[in-house]
Design a protein around this motif. Structure first.
Motif, PDB file in Angstrom:
ATOM      1  N   ASN A   1      12.054   7.374   6.005  1.00  0.00           N
ATOM      2  CA  ASN A   1      12.696   6.529   4.989  1.00  0.00           C
ATOM      3  C   ASN A   1      12.454   4.888   5.429  1.00  0.00           C
ATOM      4  O   ASN A   1      12.524   4.100   4.369  1.00  0.00           O
ATOM      5  N   CYS A   2      12.013   4.816   6.580  1.00  0.00           N
ATOM      6  CA  CYS A   2      11.370   3.394   6.916  1.00  0.00           C
ATOM      7  C   CYS A   2       9.949   3.278   6.032  1.00  0.00           C
ATOM      8  O   CYS A   2       9.879   2.237   5.462  1.00  0.00           O
ATOM      9  N   VAL A   3       9.314   4.343   6.246  1.00  0.00           N
ATOM     10  CA  VAL A   3       7.949   4.377   5.372  1.00  0.00           C
ATOM     11  C   VAL A   3       8.258   4.395   3.973  1.00  0.00           C
ATOM     12  O   VAL A   3       7.513   3.632   3.228  1.00  0.00           O
ATOM     13  N   ARG A   4       9.317   4.911   3.286  1.00  0.00           N
ATOM     14  CA  ARG A   4       9.604   4.837   2.000  1.00  0.00           C
ATOM     15  C   ARG A   4       9.738   3.623   1.598  1.00  0.00           C
ATOM     16  O   ARG A   4       9.298   3.060   0.539  1.00  0.00           O
ATOM     17  N   ILE A   5      10.837   2.772   2.436  1.00  0.00           N
ATOM     18  CA  ILE A   5      11.019   1.468   1.814  1.00  0.00           C
ATOM     19  C   ILE A   5       9.906   0.523   1.867  1.00  0.00           C
ATOM     20  O   ILE A   5       9.906  -0.242   0.729  1.00  0.00           O
ATOM     21  N   VAL A   6       8.847   0.895   2.642  1.00  0.00           N
ATOM     22  CA  VAL A   6       7.879   0.041   2.821  1.00  0.00           C
ATOM     23  C   VAL A   6       6.978   0.160   1.566  1.00  0.00           C
ATOM     24  O   VAL A   6       6.486  -0.865   1.077  1.00  0.00           O
ATOM     25  N   PHE A   7       6.596   1.423   1.234  1.00  0.00           N
ATOM     26  CA  PHE A   7       5.928   1.751  -0.059  1.00  0.00           C
ATOM     27  C   PHE A   7       6.617   1.249  -1.186  1.00  0.00           C
ATOM     28  O   PHE A   7       6.079   0.393  -1.877  1.00  0.00           O
ATOM     29  N   ALA A   8       7.869   1.182  -1.272  1.00  0.00           N
ATOM     30  CA  ALA A   8       8.625   0.664  -2.475  1.00  0.00           C
ATOM     31  C   ALA A   8       8.384  -0.772  -2.606  1.00  0.00           C
ATOM     32  O   ALA A   8       8.065  -1.405  -3.609  1.00  0.00           O
ATOM     33  N   ASN A   9       8.426  -1.296  -1.261  1.00  0.00           N
ATOM     34  CA  ASN A   9       8.427  -2.831  -1.454  1.00  0.00           C
ATOM     35  C   ASN A   9       6.855  -3.406  -1.733  1.00  0.00           C
ATOM     36  O   ASN A   9       6.826  -4.508  -2.618  1.00  0.00           O
ATOM     37  N   ALA A  10       6.057  -2.775  -1.138  1.00  0.00           N
ATOM     38  CA  ALA A  10       4.605  -3.203  -1.400  1.00  0.00           C
ATOM     39  C   ALA A  10       4.410  -2.920  -3.013  1.00  0.00           C
ATOM     40  O   ALA A  10       3.741  -3.628  -3.434  1.00  0.00           O
ATOM     41  N   LEU A  11       4.622  -1.775  -3.147  1.00  0.00           N
ATOM     42  CA  LEU A  11       4.183  -1.238  -4.675  1.00  0.00           C
ATOM     43  C   LEU A  11       5.082  -2.069  -5.608  1.00  0.00           C
ATOM     44  O   LEU A  11       4.300  -2.707  -6.869  1.00  0.00           O
ATOM     45  N   ARG A  12       6.203  -2.865  -5.358  1.00  0.00           N
ATOM     46  CA  ARG A  12       6.799  -3.328  -6.377  1.00  0.00           C
ATOM     47  C   ARG A  12       5.951  -4.757  -6.463  1.00  0.00           C
ATOM     48  O   ARG A  12       6.236  -5.592  -7.432  1.00  0.00           O
ATOM     49  N   ILE A  13       5.793  -5.332  -5.217  1.00  0.00           N
ATOM     50  CA  ILE A  13       4.789  -6.737  -5.410  1.00  0.00           C
ATOM     51  C   ILE A  13       3.753  -6.303  -6.142  1.00  0.00           C
ATOM     52  O   ILE A  13       3.270  -7.510  -6.917  1.00  0.00           O
TER      53      ILE A  13
END
Length: 553
Positions: free
Chosen positions: A532-544
């Motif tokens: 889920n930490c990995v998921r958060i990072v995917f989401a944050n970077a994709l959002r950028i």
RNA sequence: GCGCCAGUAGCUCAGAUGGAUAGAGCAACGGACUUCUAAUCCGUAGGCCGAGGGUUCGAAUCCUUCCUGGCGCGCCA
């Protein structure tokens, strides 16, 4: 993590000086820490001993040994080695990396953000296509890059404004008006002689028809008045299209800045007066020139033509002077590479006014060569034979399109084959990353279905994460902030793309080799926590990047 | 002629501000689905980093001279 280690090294260095083991007493300007390519070389490596060799007048390995001795027993480090010509390799204790997971979970959406920019006011001006026709694919590249540059800067703590400069004054607008007027007369049954340099494309007829619908007849008006009305109408409609296309591409601006408003407010005259006062201009052959050669340009440039009208450069100068009046510390322009010849004169203008030229950063977006089935398209607004951004978004999808534009550094040319892009829609790299995100979401759904609760951060036992892949994932998560800072300071959003590719590769590999939901409840909790930490990072970077992070695919 | 950008595997490109044995994806070949989504994974193969010279402990990266491709060099926008 990196900073903690850097701090420890700095302390050790001072100990060495205090004890006299090292003598120069010069603290290096910067302690360089890099992540070695070869994982056998540890988590971090420094070349410090080699860079100090000269000042110390000692062999690098000797210096390294002194430093390592001073660092012995530091709880951060599990292992410190001297290797090669004098590298010091550090392997950090696993506990350090588990701490990263807590940071990610705690920060959530904000993980990856930093304060490097310290609130510096910075403006990113991009797209700024003339309001005389729809956006084409080249504008799309500028749009994707400009927006992502703005986003990484924001994430790095800069105070960012996104601006679109509307060229709604000047000849191209007149040409638009005339083109519409002629098509309008054609619709009314007149035979017309359409000029070569008019806008030939089909949408001009569309605009003419719309004008007739909305505003009615123009017969009886003076030619100039008729052109003016058509032009105003056309600009307004085209801007609506552009805004709608950009919205479909997920891009919005904080400000649309009208060139015409510069003239309406007499800003051009005012700013030019300042230049005159500073003695930066001169008159010759009836024209007013800016002496840009004093600051490195090849030629001086005309501001006011001998017929009294101003050049595009004049309004551009006024516009950029006004940007700094508005309080921006730094200004970024995203231009098509074919405008690169303008950079020296713009920088010269700034220098003349006492600004350091670095306050203006121009990002040149290299050409997009549009192909269909390998056959190049010739593009030109006037010939009317061009592919619009809208068409590409409709065919390829906004996510794939943006990702495609952001995958390459913006100063290399890009071949964009429409057929290929469409074909790639099933194995386009963007799906590789999105799929990884969707997979974590899927694991969460399965966990919920099986009655497995999401881990409580206070109770997770991270020591259950002993696999190499698990530590490697945590290390990669720790790198997001520096990836973003690097992308921001260098205006290179593609770095975030490559970061994501790497993280996705690590995650997919882990996923295929190991299960998250296992019999051991403590291990399941720890792994759920990790992914889920990995998921958060995917989401944050994709959002950028302006790319969506789907929960299901 | 002058200037800007590029030149890295068959193709498309990375290479994190000079570091250790130059990396991915696609294409090729060989494997993995009764197991949380195979849009995935594992393995094999593939290189004079355009060419020459220089700078230093060390260069794909910095300097220089060439070569090739693209784009600019208006009182156009």
């Amino acid at each position: 993590m990196k900073d903690q280690l850097r701090q420890a090294i700095s302390t050790a260095l001072q100990q060495c000086y205090a004890s006299g083991v090292l003598s120069s007493g010069e603290l290096p300007a910067e302690i360089q820490l890099e992540v070695p390519k070869n994982p056998d070389h540890g988590d971090f490596a420094t070349n410090l001993a080699m860079t100090m060799a000269k000042a110390e007048r000692k062999a690098p390995r000797q210096i390294a040994e002194a430093l390592v001795a001073a660092l012995q027993g530091n709880p951060l480090c599990e292992k410190i080695e001297i290797a090669g010509p004098g590298f010091i390799n550090f392997r950090l204790a696993p506990n350090c990396w588990y701490g990263v997971l807590d940071q990610v979970m705690q920060a959530g959406d904000a993980y990856g953000r930093s304060q490097v920019g310290a609130g510096t006011k910075i403006q990113v001006e991009f797209v700024s296509a003339n309001p005389t026709g729809p956006l084409h694919i080249g504008h799309g590249r500028g749009a994707a890059v400009g927006d992502a540059v703005a986003a990484v800067l924001e994430a790095a703590g800069f105070d960012v404004q996104r601006e679109y400069y509307v060229n709604d004054a000047g000849n191209q607008v007149k040409t638009l008006g005339l083109s519409i007027l002629l098509r309008l007369r054609e619709l009314q049954g007149e035979t017309i002689d359409f000029p070569e340099d008019g806008y030939q494309a089909e949408y001009i007829r569309e605009l003419a028809a719309k004008y007739l619908d909305a505003e009615g007849d123009l017969r009886g008006l003076a030619e100039e008045e008729a052109i003016e009305r058509c032009a105003r109408f056309g600009v307004a409609r085209v801007l609506e299209w552009i805004a709608a296309d950009l919205k479909a591409f997920g891009i919005g601006f904080d400000n649309w800045y009208s060139e015409k408003s510069l003239y309406d407010r007499a800003m051009v005259d005012m700013e030019l007066a300042k230049l005159k006062e500073k003695g930066l201009t001169f008159e010759q052959e009836g024209a007013l020139w800016l002496r840009t050669t004093d600051y490195g340009d090849d030629k001086d440039r005309v501001l006011i033509k001998s017929d009294g009208s101003s050049t595009y450069f004049a309004s551009d100068v006024a516009y950029h002077m006004e940007k700094f009046d508005r309080g921006f510390d730094r200004v970024i322009d995203v231009w098509g590479a074919d405008h690169h010849g303008y950079i020296p004169r713009m920088k010269a203008m700034l220098s003349g006014l006492g600004h350091p030229p670095e306050d203006l950063e121009v990002l040149l977006i290299q050409m997009v060569n549009l192909l269909r089935d390998g056959v190049p398209f010739t593009m030109g607004k006037r010939s009317g034979n061009f592919i619009t951004l809208r068409e590409v978004i409709d065919e390829v999808g906004s996510d794939a399109c943006r990702y495609f534009f952001l995958m390459r550094r913006c100063d290399s040319q890009l071949d964009f084959d429409l057929e290929l892009a469409k074909q790639q829609s099933s194995d386009n790299p963007v799906y590789y990353v999105q799929y990884a995100h969707a997979r974590v979401c899927s694991i969460n759904r399965n966990a919920a279905e099986a009655g497995v609760a999401q881990p409580d951060p206070a109770q997770v036992d991270c020591s259950k994460l002993q696999l190499d892949e698990e530590l490697a994932l945590a290390k990669q998560l720790a790198r997001l902030p520096e990836a973003i800072v690097g992308a921001a300071l260098n205006y290179e959003p593609h770095r975030v793309v490559f970061y994501l590719q790497e993280l996705a590769a690590q995650f997919h590999s882990y996923y295929n080799r190991h299960r998250v939901l296992v019999d051991d409840p403590a291990a399941t909790q720890a792994r759920l926590y990790l992914v889920n930490c990995v998921r958060i990072v995917f989401a944050n970077a994709l959002r950028i990047l302006g790319v969506s992070a789907p929960e299901k695919m």
